[in-house]
Design an enzyme around this catalytic site. Structure first.
Site, mmCIF file in Angstrom:
data_model
loop_
_atom_site.group_PDB
_atom_site.id
_atom_site.type_symbol
_atom_site.label_atom_id
_atom_site.label_comp_id
_atom_site.label_asym_id
_atom_site.label_seq_id
_atom_site.Cartn_x
_atom_site.Cartn_y
_atom_site.Cartn_z
ATOM 1 C CE1 TYR A 1 -5.096 -1.998 4.318
ATOM 2 C CE2 TYR A 1 -3.850 0.009 3.937
ATOM 3 C CZ TYR A 1 -4.499 -1.103 3.445
ATOM 4 O OH TYR A 1 -4.550 -1.326 2.093
ATOM 5 C CB SER B 1 -0.887 -0.017 1.251
ATOM 6 O OG SER B 1 -1.467 1.235 1.502
#
Length: 256
Positions: free
Chosen positions: A160, A147
């Site tokens: 996350y 990400s």
């Protein structure tokens, strides 16, 4: 080998976790179109089989494998079943992931652990079982989905961020240990993509404007725009690429 053959996945079997929808589904379709036999995965058996059926209807070779990627016993059982059927996983894509948005001071340990397990520990579990089989064969491709938060942090998504930062170094660790055995492990860092997981963000006018203004491309990414990079990292074209993270983000991470 011709340039076209460099990207040919014919004769290869690819297991893509979290591939009933979103980025995983797009990658599965792309791999199938490049010639790979597919193993699609999700936790829900009915949804996983439905996704597999849709891909079969498109003329692709697909089997469904419904299991929880955070369950060690379930992961081991799936690979044992494939072994028994003579199916070798040549390409593993660790894509399964979840998001949880909450200020860290309000975050429960259970929610922290759930995000870490789904986004990071699952890649360890699947990667370990795949590598056990790839090492004796002397070849294999692992693609981990990272990400923007593999590199940069954003408030309210701390678990996350930690998980995706871990994916970056897990990828390097895989390359260090398994590279000598002919295995390449690399990662993709998607930018802000038009997926179901981001629906709350895409429908927020303020956030939508921020993404478009912050990204040189001036728009959100489409799931299918990950396919080219994924096929490259799964193919012979990347045989001397290992331990890398490639951002597919419209240029967002490159600008202030």
């Amino acid at each position: 080998m011709t340039t076209q053959n460099l990207f040919d996945l014919s004769g290869r079997t690819a297991l893509i976790t979290g591939s009933t929808r979103g980025l995983g589904r797009a990658i599965a379709e792309g791999f199938g179109q490049a010639g790979a036999a597919l193993i699609v995965n999700g936790r829900d058996a009915a949804k996983t089989e439905a996704a597999a059926a849709e891909l079969r209807d498109a003329g692709l070779s697909v089997r469904a494998a419904a299991f929880d990627v955070t369950d060690e016993a379930a992961v081991e059982a799936v690979f044992a079943e494939l072994d028994a059927e003579g199916v070798a996983v040549d390409i593993l894509v660790n894509n399964a992931g979840i998001q949880h948005r909450q200020p860290m001071v309000e975050l429960s340990l259970a929610d922290w652990q759930r995000v870490i397990d789904t986004n990071l520990t699952s890649a360890f579990l699947l990667g370990r079982e795949a590598a056990k089989r790839m090492i004796p064969r002397g070849r294999g491709k692992i693609v981990n989905i990272g990400s923007l938060t593999s590199e940069l942090a954003r408030a309210t998504v701390i678990p996350y961020t930690v998980a995706k930062g871990g994916i970056r170094l897990l990828t390097k660790g895989m390359a260090a240990e398994w590279g000598p055995h002919g295995i390449q492990a690399n990662a993709i860092g998607p930018g802000y993509m038009l997926t179901e997981m981001n629906e709350a963000l895409t429908s927020n006018p303020e956030f939508d404007a921020w993404v478009k203004g912050r990204t040189p491309a001036g728009r959100w990414g489409k799931p299918e725009e990950l396919v080219g990079t994924a096929v490259y990292l799964a193919s012979a074209a990347s045989d001397y690429v290992n331990g890398q993270l490639i951002f597919v983000d419209g240029g967002m991470i490159s600008v202030l």
